[in-house]
Design a protein around this motif. Sequence first.
Motif, PDB file in Angstrom:
ATOM      1  N   GLY A 157      47.931  38.951  36.280  1.00  0.00           N
ATOM      2  CA  GLY A 157      47.379  39.847  37.300  1.00  0.00           C
ATOM      3  C   GLY A 157      45.977  39.420  37.681  1.00  0.00           C
ATOM      4  O   GLY A 157      45.482  39.742  38.761  1.00  0.00           O
ATOM      5  N   THR A 158      45.331  38.656  36.788  1.00  0.00           N
ATOM      6  CA  THR A 158      43.995  38.143  37.077  1.00  0.00           C
ATOM      7  C   THR A 158      44.056  37.129  38.211  1.00  0.00           C
ATOM      8  O   THR A 158      44.928  36.261  38.214  1.00  0.00           O
ATOM      9  CB  THR A 158      43.408  37.485  35.810  1.00  0.00           C
ATOM     10  OG1 THR A 158      43.194  38.495  34.836  1.00  0.00           O
ATOM     11  CG2 THR A 158      42.094  36.792  36.109  1.00  0.00           C
ATOM     12  N   GLU A 161      45.222  37.773  43.790  1.00  0.00           N
ATOM     13  CA  GLU A 161      45.003  37.626  45.244  1.00  0.00           C
ATOM     14  C   GLU A 161      44.763  36.165  45.581  1.00  0.00           C
ATOM     15  O   GLU A 161      45.314  35.633  46.544  1.00  0.00           O
ATOM     16  CB  GLU A 161      43.778  38.443  45.693  1.00  0.00           C
ATOM     17  CG  GLU A 161      43.778  39.919  45.295  1.00  0.00           C
ATOM     18  CD  GLU A 161      43.092  40.182  43.953  1.00  0.00           C
ATOM     19  OE1 GLU A 161      42.837  39.222  43.208  1.00  0.00           O
ATOM     20  OE2 GLU A 161      42.833  41.365  43.643  1.00  0.00           O
ATOM     21  N   ASP A 208      41.066  46.900  33.932  1.00  0.00           N
ATOM     22  CA  ASP A 208      41.011  46.196  35.211  1.00  0.00           C
ATOM     23  C   ASP A 208      39.597  46.239  35.770  1.00  0.00           C
ATOM     24  O   ASP A 208      38.993  47.292  35.869  1.00  0.00           O
ATOM     25  CB  ASP A 208      41.965  46.853  36.221  1.00  0.00           C
ATOM     26  CG  ASP A 208      43.344  46.246  36.171  1.00  0.00           C
ATOM     27  OD1 ASP A 208      43.441  45.058  35.776  1.00  0.00           O
ATOM     28  OD2 ASP A 208      44.323  46.929  36.505  1.00  0.00           O
ATOM     29  N   LEU A 209      39.091  45.079  36.116  1.00  0.00           N
ATOM     30  CA  LEU A 209      37.784  45.009  36.759  1.00  0.00           C
ATOM     31  C   LEU A 209      38.002  44.417  38.132  1.00  0.00           C
ATOM     32  O   LEU A 209      38.765  43.461  38.289  1.00  0.00           O
ATOM     33  CB  LEU A 209      36.842  44.082  35.992  1.00  0.00           C
ATOM     34  CG  LEU A 209      36.546  44.412  34.546  1.00  0.00           C
ATOM     35  CD1 LEU A 209      35.697  43.309  33.950  1.00  0.00           C
ATOM     36  CD2 LEU A 209      35.817  45.728  34.486  1.00  0.00           C
ATOM     37  N   GLN A 210      37.347  44.999  39.119  1.00  0.00           N
ATOM     38  CA  GLN A 210      37.452  44.388  40.428  1.00  0.00           C
ATOM     39  C   GLN A 210      36.059  44.034  40.915  1.00  0.00           C
ATOM     40  O   GLN A 210      35.156  44.860  40.909  1.00  0.00           O
ATOM     41  CB  GLN A 210      38.149  45.333  41.401  1.00  0.00           C
ATOM     42  CG  GLN A 210      38.943  44.529  42.415  1.00  0.00           C
ATOM     43  CD  GLN A 210      39.882  45.392  43.221  1.00  0.00           C
ATOM     44  OE1 GLN A 210      39.478  46.391  43.773  1.00  0.00           O
ATOM     45  NE2 GLN A 210      41.132  44.988  43.302  1.00  0.00           N
ATOM     46  N   THR A 255      38.568  44.462  51.821  1.00  0.00           N
ATOM     47  CA  THR A 255      38.300  45.890  51.727  1.00  0.00           C
ATOM     48  C   THR A 255      36.893  46.093  52.281  1.00  0.00           C
ATOM     49  O   THR A 255      35.939  45.567  51.713  1.00  0.00           O
ATOM     50  CB  THR A 255      38.319  46.351  50.258  1.00  0.00           C
ATOM     51  OG1 THR A 255      39.488  45.811  49.639  1.00  0.00           O
ATOM     52  CG2 THR A 255      38.328  47.849  50.127  1.00  0.00           C
ATOM     53  N   PRO A 260      38.260  41.301  47.420  1.00  0.00           N
ATOM     54  CA  PRO A 260      38.321  41.679  46.008  1.00  0.00           C
ATOM     55  C   PRO A 260      38.902  40.564  45.130  1.00  0.00           C
ATOM     56  O   PRO A 260      39.821  39.858  45.539  1.00  0.00           O
ATOM     57  CB  PRO A 260      39.279  42.874  46.016  1.00  0.00           C
ATOM     58  CG  PRO A 260      40.185  42.623  47.176  1.00  0.00           C
ATOM     59  CD  PRO A 260      39.440  41.770  48.172  1.00  0.00           C
ATOM     60  N   ALA A 261      38.335  40.413  43.951  1.00  0.00           N
ATOM     61  CA  ALA A 261      38.925  39.520  42.943  1.00  0.00           C
ATOM     62  C   ALA A 261      39.200  40.377  41.714  1.00  0.00           C
ATOM     63  O   ALA A 261      38.304  41.058  41.226  1.00  0.00           O
ATOM     64  CB  ALA A 261      37.965  38.396  42.607  1.00  0.00           C
ATOM     65  N   THR A 262      40.448  40.373  41.264  1.00  0.00           N
ATOM     66  CA  THR A 262      40.808  41.196  40.114  1.00  0.00           C
ATOM     67  C   THR A 262      40.678  40.407  38.825  1.00  0.00           C
ATOM     68  O   THR A 262      41.118  39.267  38.747  1.00  0.00           O
ATOM     69  CB  THR A 262      42.266  41.684  40.236  1.00  0.00           C
ATOM     70  OG1 THR A 262      42.385  42.422  41.454  1.00  0.00           O
ATOM     71  CG2 THR A 262      42.656  42.563  39.063  1.00  0.00           C
ATOM     72  N   LEU A 263      40.034  41.016  37.857  1.00  0.00           N
ATOM     73  CA  LEU A 263      40.034  40.461  36.508  1.00  0.00           C
ATOM     74  C   LEU A 263      40.743  41.476  35.631  1.00  0.00           C
ATOM     75  O   LEU A 263      40.240  42.581  35.422  1.00  0.00           O
ATOM     76  CB  LEU A 263      38.597  40.236  36.018  1.00  0.00           C
ATOM     77  CG  LEU A 263      38.436  39.820  34.557  1.00  0.00           C
ATOM     78  CD1 LEU A 263      39.201  38.539  34.266  1.00  0.00           C
ATOM     79  CD2 LEU A 263      36.971  39.632  34.204  1.00  0.00           C
ATOM     80  N   ARG A 264      41.973  41.148  35.204  1.00  0.00           N
ATOM     81  CA  ARG A 264      42.703  42.038  34.310  1.00  0.00           C
ATOM     82  C   ARG A 264      42.423  41.586  32.898  1.00  0.00           C
ATOM     83  O   ARG A 264      42.913  40.553  32.442  1.00  0.00           O
ATOM     84  CB  ARG A 264      44.193  42.015  34.621  1.00  0.00           C
ATOM     85  CG  ARG A 264      44.986  42.932  33.704  1.00  0.00           C
ATOM     86  CD  ARG A 264      46.313  43.289  34.286  1.00  0.00           C
ATOM     87  NE  ARG A 264      46.134  44.131  35.468  1.00  0.00           N
ATOM     88  CZ  ARG A 264      47.105  44.401  36.322  1.00  0.00           C
ATOM     89  NH1 ARG A 264      48.295  43.893  36.156  1.00  0.00           N
ATOM     90  NH2 ARG A 264      46.868  45.172  37.351  1.00  0.00           N
TER      91      ARG A 264
END
Lengths: 273, 67
Positions: A157-158, A161, A208-210, A255, A260-264
């Motif tokens: 999930g990291t 995108e 989850d960090l965005q 957004t 956004p960049a997701t760090l799971r």
Amino acid sequence: MLGNEEWPAHREVMSSAIEIFDRRVVRWHRDRAARRVGGIAEVLRDIARRLLDRLDDTTQRFTQALDVGGRGVVAPLLRARGIDVVSCDLSASMAALNGGPAVAADEEFLPFAPDSFDLVVVSLSLHWVNDLPGALIQLRLALRPGGLLLASLPALGTLAELRQALTEAEIALTGGASPRVSPFPDLRDCAALLQRAGFALPVADVEDLQVLYAEPLRLLHELRASGETNALCQRDRRVPPRALFPAALAALPETDGRVPATLRLAVLTGWAP
Amino acid sequence: MDDTGEAKRQPPIDPRLLEVLVCPLTKGPLEYDREASELISRKAGLAYPVRDGIPIMLPEEARKLED
């Protein structure tokens, strides 16, 4: 197998045969990043702080810690808690940033005697390891009975995108795609790995960090500054088409005008029996 | 005589490291040669360099022992 995002099943059976990451390249990326990592110390420190908050969940006092791949931010935070710290990193230059006793070491061949520490902290530095079960076993052996392993690693999930945007842009440009973002383990695998490595009370949970970027190119610069550029053995070694990264960055979802960049973040805790 | 010219001014290892380090390949004991600034694993036949006080415990960076 690399196109598939699952952590390869039955790794333990084949671990000697599979080399997913090119460790020479990982080391080189971390050497290079040692000069720039100060620029993103705030983000790394924030992530490390979240991890070390877990120490407050236990009443146990720790006195001697091993910091693996802390990029100069973990060791000072541990020392501020009154804990003696030895740091190690695959890159000697990165190890030197830790401001205390430091060692250049490979997580796959750790140079620490059994029962050396009562705490091991690994903040975002286990995801370039080929033999993750083997590394975890060695970390457990370095712990004294009752010692704690506290680790965070990017889970499935990291950078989802970015992975999708890069794949689509590469297919549009060249008709094919090569792996440009690492395969990350999923959460269930993480808990199973801890158990297989012999840890007691293994727990894996996710945060989850965005991070939002006004300037998408900055995401790539920050990944580079943390040593997080492609070190897959199966990476495409050719120079990517000039249009690839601009096309992929333009395709990232926005957004409020920011990307956004997701760090799971998978947080792993386990106790040495 | 070996080429210890580079090693002469090397700062010593932090004593806390000497207590916890073993050979990464054999997990056996290491001898610290302060003059040569090396950590020697007799079992592996390797000498790991110590640069700027940082032991480089990577087999590919180690010197093979002659005997």
